[in-house]
Design an enzyme around this catalytic site. Structure first.
Site, PDB file in Angstrom:
ATOM      1  N   TYR A  14       0.808  -1.225   0.000  1.00 25.35           N
ATOM      2  CA  TYR A  14       0.000   0.000   0.000  1.00 25.35           C
ATOM      3  C   TYR A  14       0.840   1.274   0.000  1.00 25.35           C
ATOM      4  O   TYR A  14       0.285   2.371  -0.034  1.00 25.35           O
ATOM      5  CB  TYR A  14      -0.917   0.016   1.234  1.00 25.35           C
ATOM      6  N   HIS A  19      -4.344   6.688  -0.885  1.00 26.79           N
ATOM      7  CA  HIS A  19      -4.895   6.607   0.472  1.00 26.79           C
ATOM      8  C   HIS A  19      -3.810   6.775   1.530  1.00 26.79           C
ATOM      9  O   HIS A  19      -4.122   7.067   2.695  1.00 26.79           O
ATOM     10  CB  HIS A  19      -5.561   5.237   0.633  1.00 26.79           C
ATOM     11  N   PHE A  64      -4.444  -0.794   9.937  1.00 27.44           N
ATOM     12  CA  PHE A  64      -5.212  -0.602   8.710  1.00 27.44           C
ATOM     13  C   PHE A  64      -6.206   0.544   8.925  1.00 27.44           C
ATOM     14  O   PHE A  64      -6.606   0.851  10.035  1.00 27.44           O
ATOM     15  CB  PHE A  64      -5.901  -1.885   8.222  1.00 27.44           C
ATOM     16  N   ASN A  66      -9.341   1.289   8.543  1.00 31.32           N
ATOM     17  CA  ASN A  66     -10.640   1.199   9.214  1.00 31.32           C
ATOM     18  C   ASN A  66     -10.544   1.147  10.728  1.00 31.32           C
ATOM     19  O   ASN A  66     -11.540   1.394  11.417  1.00 31.32           O
ATOM     20  CB  ASN A  66     -11.407  -0.036   8.728  1.00 31.32           C
ATOM     21  N   ASP A  91      -6.057  11.773   3.391  1.00 32.69           N
ATOM     22  CA  ASP A  91      -6.396  12.039   1.995  1.00 32.69           C
ATOM     23  C   ASP A  91      -7.821  12.581   1.892  1.00 32.69           C
ATOM     24  O   ASP A  91      -8.695  12.228   2.677  1.00 32.69           O
ATOM     25  CB  ASP A  91      -6.264  10.763   1.163  1.00 32.69           C
ATOM     26  N   ASN A 112     -13.205   6.210   6.314  1.00 32.74           N
ATOM     27  CA  ASN A 112     -13.257   5.217   7.380  1.00 32.74           C
ATOM     28  C   ASN A 112     -12.234   5.453   8.486  1.00 32.74           C
ATOM     29  O   ASN A 112     -12.465   5.084   9.636  1.00 32.74           O
ATOM     30  CB  ASN A 112     -13.080   3.817   6.795  1.00 32.74           C
TER      31      ASN A 112
END
Length: 243
Positions: A14, A19, A64, A66, A91, A112
């Site tokens: 990632y 993001h 992560f 969320n 972001d 989230n």
């Protein structure tokens, strides 16, 4: 103490995602302000240092996106901080690339990471630094957009943007939000609104080989992108051979 949390997803998979621009921003803040290094605590990578005479804790949650609030909440409770002592860098789809806005409170806008932080802090009264990544123009394209990597052409605006965010961090730390926004805007020269953003006008299709973000920005960067140095090397590693 001021806690500045940059949001993103952990791991090399990632690292170059749109993001993850929050991670990129706090990495550059740490580098430019000579923070001693990252350690692991609160289910996060953390770094402590001083900016503008104020003690600052940088946090990159490793839970992560969320579950970002779990990590931020642990740090806030450990240091007995209040929501006003927390800044979250994330972001923002509804801002053009290289646009920055700072606000206190408000809704999560479907983000989230913010939703999780709201829940774990039990408050929305923390500051948010919203970093524009542009909107892909259609709801069904949002997930691929935010979880997609920045393209090579995006380096032309991304590197000066991250540099300005970090170089002027003392104003953010001092609570001079309007001044901070102005300094970053002047440093990056401003950008046009991207297609699909709130208030944006229709844009022409991007030429073949250009990303949506490249379409949204001005044709030429207002700051010369350095070809050497630690930051240039970091972005070369991040983008790799991706187009």
């Amino acid at each position: 103490m001021l806690l500045i949390a940059g949001l993103g997803n952990p791991g090399p998979k990632y690292a170059g995602n749109r993001h993850n621009i929050g991670f990129m921003a706090v990495d550059e803040i740490a580098r430019q302000n000579n923070f001693p290094g990252w350690s692991k605590k609160f289910s996060a990578e953390i770094a402590e240092g001083v900016i503008g005479g104020e003690k600052v804790l940088l946090v990159k949650p490793q839970t992560f996106m969320n579950e970002s609030g779990r990590s931020v909440g642990e740090a806030v409770r450990f240091y007995k901080l209040e929501p006003k002592d927390v800044v979250v860098i994330h972001d923002e789809l509804d801002l053009a690339p290289a646009k920055l806005r700072v606000k206190t409170g408000g809704g999560h806008g479907g983000h989230n990471g913010l939703k999780s932080i709201d829940a774990h802090l039990g408050s929305k009264d923390y500051r948010r630094v919203r970093l524009g990544i542009g909107h892909p123009g259609a709801k069904e394209k949002v997930n691929p957009h935010v979880l997609g990597d920045f393209a090579k052409v995006d380096r032309e605006w991304l590197e000066p943007f991250l540099d300005a965010i970090a170089r002027n961090a003392d104003s953010l730390v001092k609570g001079e939000d309007a001044l901070y926004m102005n300094k970053v805007s002047v440093a990056t020269g401003g950008r046009e609104e991207p297609a699909g953003a709130k208030g944006a006008t229709a844009a022409k299709p991007a030429p073949k080989g250009q990303s949506h973000i490249h379409q949204a920005r001005s044709p030429k960067p207002t700051i010369k992108v350095p070809e050497k140095g630690p930051m240039a090397e970091m972005l070369r590693r991040m983008f790799g051979g991706k187009e």
